[in-house]
Write a protein that holds these residues in place. Structure first.
Motif, PDB file in Angstrom:
ATOM      1  N   ILE A  82       0.810  -1.219   0.000  1.00 40.87           N
ATOM      2  CA  ILE A  82       0.000   0.000   0.000  1.00 40.87           C
ATOM      3  C   ILE A  82       0.846   1.275   0.000  1.00 40.87           C
ATOM      4  O   ILE A  82       0.295   2.376   0.025  1.00 40.87           O
ATOM      5  CB  ILE A  82      -0.943   0.028   1.212  1.00 40.87           C
ATOM      6  N   SER A  83       2.182   1.143  -0.021  1.00 44.23           N
ATOM      7  CA  SER A  83       3.019   2.342   0.039  1.00 44.23           C
ATOM      8  C   SER A  83       4.290   2.164  -0.780  1.00 44.23           C
ATOM      9  O   SER A  83       4.584   1.071  -1.254  1.00 44.23           O
ATOM     10  CB  SER A  83       3.397   2.648   1.494  1.00 44.23           C
ATOM     11  N   ASN A  84       5.011   3.247  -0.923  1.00 42.73           N
ATOM     12  CA  ASN A  84       6.311   3.192  -1.607  1.00 42.73           C
ATOM     13  C   ASN A  84       7.447   3.205  -0.586  1.00 42.73           C
ATOM     14  O   ASN A  84       8.505   3.797  -0.831  1.00 42.73           O
ATOM     15  CB  ASN A  84       6.446   4.359  -2.587  1.00 42.73           C
ATOM     16  N   TYR A  85       7.226   2.572   0.556  1.00 45.46           N
ATOM     17  CA  TYR A  85       8.249   2.492   1.600  1.00 45.46           C
ATOM     18  C   TYR A  85       9.554   1.952   1.002  1.00 45.46           C
ATOM     19  O   TYR A  85       9.562   0.937   0.313  1.00 45.46           O
ATOM     20  CB  TYR A  85       7.781   1.565   2.718  1.00 45.46           C
ATOM     21  N   GLY A  86      10.650   2.643   1.301  1.00 45.34           N
ATOM     22  CA  GLY A  86      11.956   2.215   0.807  1.00 45.34           C
ATOM     23  C   GLY A  86      12.426   2.956  -0.416  1.00 45.34           C
ATOM     24  O   GLY A  86      13.579   2.799  -0.833  1.00 45.34           O
ATOM     25  N   SER A 165      10.883   8.199   4.640  1.00 44.16           N
ATOM     26  CA  SER A 165       9.758   9.002   4.149  1.00 44.16           C
ATOM     27  C   SER A 165       9.071   8.234   3.027  1.00 44.16           C
ATOM     28  O   SER A 165       9.718   7.717   2.125  1.00 44.16           O
ATOM     29  CB  SER A 165      10.266  10.356   3.635  1.00 44.16           C
ATOM     30  N   PHE A 166       7.747   8.139   3.122  1.00 41.42           N
ATOM     31  CA  PHE A 166       7.013   7.392   2.088  1.00 41.42           C
ATOM     32  C   PHE A 166       5.574   7.863   2.016  1.00 41.42           C
ATOM     33  O   PHE A 166       5.094   8.618   2.863  1.00 41.42           O
ATOM     34  CB  PHE A 166       7.084   5.884   2.348  1.00 41.42           C
ATOM     35  N   ASN A 167       4.875   7.399   0.969  1.00 40.47           N
ATOM     36  CA  ASN A 167       3.491   7.810   0.732  1.00 40.47           C
ATOM     37  C   ASN A 167       2.631   6.603   0.410  1.00 40.47           C
ATOM     38  O   ASN A 167       3.147   5.490   0.224  1.00 40.47           O
ATOM     39  CB  ASN A 167       3.430   8.823  -0.421  1.00 40.47           C
TER      40      ASN A 167
END
Length: 467
Positions: A82-86, A165-167
């Motif tokens: 669900i996110s662009n973590y990393g 930082s991610f979205n």
């Protein structure tokens, strides 16, 4: 009230679907998850993001094999899905403008994730690389995750690489995700898979595999609103508790002030005047007939007039002969108590024991550190002291506890200092010359009894604030 546990309980109820009621009119989370997948595919196709190898499929989490049950219109997914973590943006510090905000871990308060200070690049001495972030993105500390430094960025800036930082592709509530990441459930997950002993970290791969309970978007928003409402009430409770703690401290200070100036208990004209008490100690003592700051019947004197005092034995590793005795260092002495966790031993010769031995009723005063901190030795056995502790022994019958409170009052009002360069110390000479009041003996006991009675009430109130 333990407000930290209360916050954790609220978060736990929230991520289990028990904080707000479900609305059957909400679009199911499974549809929301498909929308997230479609948005990711669109961004990948347009070349705006890269396809991540770290993303874990959530299909196997829809049925069974889940950490706990969630409502029917929720689904289980992963943070990576669900996110662009990393996929943080790395920027060399020399490319950052002087007026840009630089966020470091120490700027973030643990648990609350409040930002304590906003500093520009020009206000910091930094080098290397920072992560660029934008307003509304999630900032997550992968270092020591138990500190719960997780927040939504209030404005754009650059942060330490220990913050990820991610979205979430603009399709769901970043605030809700923050609450999941700060919940006891997810915290427990990070503690189990983190690596490193002294400074444990969460790897990017393990973060992306972290399972996330996903409600419908409408319910996410209701949950966030409810959490913020509850947390606001808790902050008000904490403020009241802090104000009460301050009031208790001020009340104790006022009690000591009244006690030391003869205004806490009434004087008894039948008490033996302090002048006679002082004359018994020293027939040549100067008797003051006009006490400007003290009641009639009190005297003004110095500590060395009414107490004998000396320090203990200097620590010397070459001393190997003598009688082995336990001794107190300044690390064993606190205000009104002793810590016996670590009690050392040292050999003493016969001619040293009288000077260094503490007996029941002696008042011990530390010369360094928290200068003047004191405690009365009220134990039935003797012990020795090192040379950084002053031993005060009353010359005649005195209420030693009264003088403990005198020292506490002087300390709180910055009337006990120390001399020296670097580490300050309270010398024997300075201790000897400390000005102190001398009430009638009977009144000394009444004052101590009243102080302890009032302090006990305040301590009980203070203890109840911890529940």
């Amino acid at each position: 009230m333990d407000t930290k546990k209360l916050r954790q309980k609220i978060l736990d109820l929230a991520i289990r679907g028990k904080l707000v009621p479900q609305d059957p009119n909400d679009e199911p989370a499974s549809v929301l998850l498909e929308r997230i997948k479609e948005e990711k595919e669109r961004l990948i196709k347009e070349g705006k993001i890269k396809k991540s190898k770290r993303t874990a499929s959530s299909d196997k989490y829809h049925y069974g094999n889940v950490p706990f049950e969630v409502p029917d219109n929720w689904v289980w997914t992963t943070l990576g899905e669900i996110s662009n973590y990393g996929d943080s943006i790395n920027v060399q510090v020399d490319r950052i403008k002087d007026n840009d905000w630089i966020l470091e871990l120490e700027d973030i308060e643990k648990d609350s994730a409040n930002i304590n200070q906003f500093l520009k690049k020009s206000e910091r001495s930094i080098s290397g690389v920072r992560h660029q972030f934008y307003t509304g993105e999630i900032l997550y500390s992968k270092l020591r995750t138990y500190l719960n430094k997780v927040l939504v960025a209030p404005k754009e800036g650059y942060c330490t690489t220990e913050l990820m930082s991610f979205n979430t592709y603009g399709v769901m509530s970043n605030k809700f995700v923050c609450h999941v990441l700060r919940s006891p459930y997810f915290l427990d997950y990070t503690l189990r898979c983190g690596y490193g002993v002294k400074m444990p970290r969460l790897s990017t791969a393990d973060a992306c595999k972290g399972m996330i309970p996903l409600p419908p978007l409408g319910e996410q928003q209701r949950i966030v609103a409810k959490i913020e409402r509850w947390f606001s009430l808790i902050e008000q409770i904490e403020q009241v508790k802090n104000d009460l703690q301050t009031a208790i401290k001020q009340a104790k200070s006022k009690i000591l002030d009244l006690a030391i100036h003869g205004k806490l208990v009434p004087q008894n004209p039948n008490d033996e005047p302090a002048s006679k008490l002082l004359k018994r100690i020293n027939p040549k003592a100067k008797i003051t007939s006009d006490n400007e700051h003290y009641p009639y019947g009190w005297q003004y004197t110095i500590l060395g007039e009414i107490f004998t005092h000396n320090t203990g034995k200097a620590l010397n590793s070459s001393n190997k002969e003598g009688i082995m005795k336990s001794y107190l260092t300044t690390s064993n002495v606190y205000w009104d108590k002793f810590d016996f966790t670590v009690l050392k031993q040292m050999p003493y010769k016969e001619n040293e024991l009288a000077k260094c031995t503490v007996t029941k009723g002696d008042l011990l005063v530390c010369e360094g550190g928290d200068i003047g901190r004191s405690a009365i030795w009220n134990y039935d056995y003797d012990i020795c002291i090192q040379n950084h502790i002053h031993k005060l022994r009353a010359k005649i019958d005195l209420c030693v506890a009264f003088y403990y409170y005198v020292l506490l009052y002087l300390k709180e009002n910055n009337l006990i200092g120390g001399k020296g360069i670097g580490l300050l110390g309270l010398s024997s000479n300075a201790l000897h010359k400390i000005n102190v009041p001398l009430p009638p003996l009977a009144e000394q006991h009444r004052i101590v009894q009243k102080i302890e009675e009032l302090f006990s009430i305040l301590d009980n109130i203070q203890e109840s604030l911890k529940v």
